[in-house]
Design an enzyme around this catalytic site. Sequence first.
Site, short mmCIF file in Angstrom:
data_model
loop_
_atom_site.label_atom_id
_atom_site.label_comp_id
_atom_site.label_asym_id
_atom_site.label_seq_id
_atom_site.Cartn_x
_atom_site.Cartn_y
_atom_site.Cartn_z
N GLY A 122 -2.21 -2.03 10.17
CA GLY A 122 -3.57 -2.11 9.68
C GLY A 122 -3.72 -3.15 8.60
N GLY A 140 -9.09 -4.84 2.68
CA GLY A 140 -9.32 -5.69 1.52
C GLY A 140 -8.15 -5.69 0.56
N PHE A 141 -7.40 -4.61 0.54
CA PHE A 141 -6.24 -4.52 -0.36
C PHE A 141 -5.08 -5.35 0.15
CE2 PHE A 141 -3.68 -2.53 -3.54
CZ PHE A 141 -2.42 -2.41 -3.00
N GLY A 142 -4.86 -5.32 1.44
CA GLY A 142 -3.74 -6.04 2.02
C GLY A 142 -3.34 -5.44 3.34
N VAL A 176 -0.96 -3.02 5.92
CA VAL A 176 -0.32 -1.71 5.96
C VAL A 176 0.78 -1.75 7.01
CG1 VAL A 176 -0.64 0.77 6.31
CG2 VAL A 176 -2.49 -0.61 5.33
N LYS A 214 1.35 0.43 2.13
CA LYS A 214 0.24 -0.49 1.88
C LYS A 214 0.65 -1.47 0.78
CE LYS A 214 -3.97 1.22 1.57
NZ LYS A 214 -5.19 1.84 1.01
N ASP A 218 -16.17 5.56 -0.76
CA ASP A 218 -15.93 4.73 0.41
C ASP A 218 -15.63 5.60 1.63
OD1 ASP A 218 -15.81 2.34 1.75
OD2 ASP A 218 -13.72 1.92 1.26
#
Length: 914
Positions: free
Chosen positions: A543, A546-548, A550, A568, A671
């Site tokens: 996956g 926006g964070f990075g 996975v 993650k 979210d």
Amino acid sequence: MNLIYILSVILIILPSFNAAPYNHPLFISCGLSKSTTANPTTDGRQWKSDDNPAFAPANLNTISSSSTTDTTQVPPYDTARFFKNQLTYSFSLSPGPKFIRLHFITTYNNISFSQAFLSLQANKVILFKNFSPYLNSPQKVYEFHLTIEEGVISANNLNLTFSSSGDDNNNGSYGFINGIEIVPVPQGLYIDLNKPTPFYITNPSLGYTSFSNLTGLQNVFRLNVGGGPIKAKDDSGNMWRTWLYDQDFLARDKFSGTQGGLQYGTMPDIHYTNIPDYVAPPLVYATERIMGQYPKVVNLRRNLTWKFEVDPGFDYLVRLHFCEMNVNITKSGERVFNVYVNSQMADPGVDIIGLSGGRQTPIYRDNIIRIDGGGVSGGNATKVPLSLALHPSNDTYVTDVLLNGLEIFRISEIIGNSVSSLAVPNPPKVDSPPLIAAGKGLNHHHSLLPLIMGIISGIVVISLLTIACIIVYKRRAKEDTFGSKSMATNTSTKYKWIPSIFHSSGSTPSSISSSLPSDVCRRFSLAQIKAATCDFDKNLIIGKGGFGEVYKGSILDATNGTIPVAIKRLNTSSKQGAREFQTEIETLSRLRHVHLVPLIGFCEDDGEMILVYEYMSRGTLQDHLMYKNSETSDDNNTPLSWKQRLMICVGSARGLHYLHAGARQLIVHRDVKSTNILLDDKWTAKVSDFGLSKAGPILAGTGPAHFSTTIKGSAGYLDPEYYRRHQLTEKSDVYSFGVVLFEVLCARAVVNPNLPKEQANLAMWAQNHFKKGTLHKIVDPNITSQIAPECLRKFGEIAESCVRDRGSERPSMEDVVWGLEFALQLQETAEKNNHLSGGSLEEVFGSTSNSNLIDGNTDNEVFSTDNFSQSSNGDAATRRLMVHSKTTTSDSSDYPIDMKCDSVFSEIIHPTAR
């Protein structure tokens, strides 16, 4: 005649120098007259003199002196052996583990013990170094566990070498000892050199390791939990252990539960089928400490907590004794709870019946934890806290915990040259005020000056202590149950980088502080993360956001071997950073629920910020709604059934309700969307991704509270009222969840700019269809034949009320949970009675008026869109309980959360991420 006499003397003396090894207890009263046996004590122990050539040095009375110090004391405290030079007792013992207990008393009227300092080494283990019995306790028994090796120093000897010692201010120091016990211990009771040791809590990567022949233990606490003390004579296995009452060790600032089991002193019928009867006496299992018969929602917000003060710089073996005695609990899974040591998960999902096989059948569980922190100054130690907390699991017959007994041992540290040490510094000294001699001709001014300075110093000290107490009180008022306590004792000093925002009240390495909680949160090294992901192999990416990215990885677990995890990793080019990373950890570490995704740990080595979660094998809810191609599930070609979708909605709603009402502080997720609802292998829904979450004010039962914040969320799910007014409430999550409900029903994207304007936004489009009475026309064709018409009406009613424009008109998540559970009941009832549509919903709803759909009224039941306040009689009790749980939240929660970050873990980047 002379020859016969000489031979007789040799035969008498010979056994003294080549005695057979002892394999029975030795009780030695030091200083007792030679060849004298003291009267048996009330517990049955027979104390004998230490002036015995079988183990005492030949020059014992030359290098030491004995004294009968206080005839009011019982043996061995009525006599003592004093020494200034080295004194060694050498015992010939059978090989194997032994308890060595050393007795001291310093309350004699005719002796000052302030100069008494001693050191002691037992074979290869240092037990004391510059030890002061006077500073430690007026009367104390120190218990050590050592293993006598076969053939060590001639014929399995145990050499106890005493020497007097002192610091530079104690040149006139001396040593003394009142009593020595040596008691055989069954092989493998605490240390088994042939088996691995328990799991390391503080560094799971160590896994299981083996004790060595240099390993010594010192018992620091042994408690009979929920009952009074157990005397040495009532111990099992002839080991003469003393079990203390646990009352003094309960956390006074936390919930302390209640005593359970049998009346103290009543001998229970215990079935020793899993462990030998010498592990703990039956009286330990007769009593217990539990939370008590409080409502489930109350116990789920509490821990049962004990607190101890221990010496830093050592590993500690923590042994918990369990035995289920409740006649109403007979099956596995009926009482399950988690064990935390120093706010770290030590033993998840303890199921006593499942582990032991039945009632009245005891077991024990061991773990090892590293305790760092504290400090040593001038030879005096500062102790540090060690806490034990038990927390009940949610879905069990009895929402409660249980503990019968507790033992804590300090484990020796290897210090080189094949020697280990259990020695710790003395407690801080309490200096007496200087004495002013009378009649020395001191002038008036000089005699007043020390007095004045003393008064001023006293005022300053009292003021500082008052300020410190106020600060500590305020900090404790903010701490949550699982422990936003100091992490000073929990982690090693291997970590090279910690963001400056983490520097607050606890410490990870000794010189660095961290506010990160560590209830179930492990700290991984970057090397461990790379090993788990094959050095971030692109083929393991499951996956992106926006964070990075996975990754799917695997780690070693104490009980399950290798387990899969989701890892993650922060993209270094991402706008999200340390504050968002901290928010995610804080939130998931402090909130535990079956419908919240479990956080296993994190890594912050070498500038990396990485989170490790439990792997959700079935991916996201969106993956299974069939309107997007999924690469994360093996079931891509099989759409979710309607009942599966309903159960997923119920589960995720429960998770959100827990965030809103399961803690003293409101948590707003911010979210909520279908990609943040994950599914495990049993299709259990778990809410994930808490980087955007915000902690609101303390819940007070006064209705929704709002707080101003920057707008964060995902397109299509974002609450329009929140967007307009910049005021966030829990009703913003309700709106987003309503969008998810329509997404589940219709299986289409929440925003699709390629569609006509009136269809582009799913929430608005579905809401209009509901009001027109045509919601059935936009249902996912894969499930139209599966939906019961009554269930569809109820489901549509819930979803429509969630996405209303004004937050005040939306239901609470508690009401949403109830409504969805009711919809599920309607579906199951229809399936049982074979009342499904069986074909086109158009045929079923064709004759239904719009008003019936809007008002929710049918011929068979009454619906209400006003917070779903009406239900069938069968659900009335459930409804009352849910209302009660909400009104009592503020008073009984032990979960205060204090997150002040304005930054967030995620943000809107583009529709495919955030």
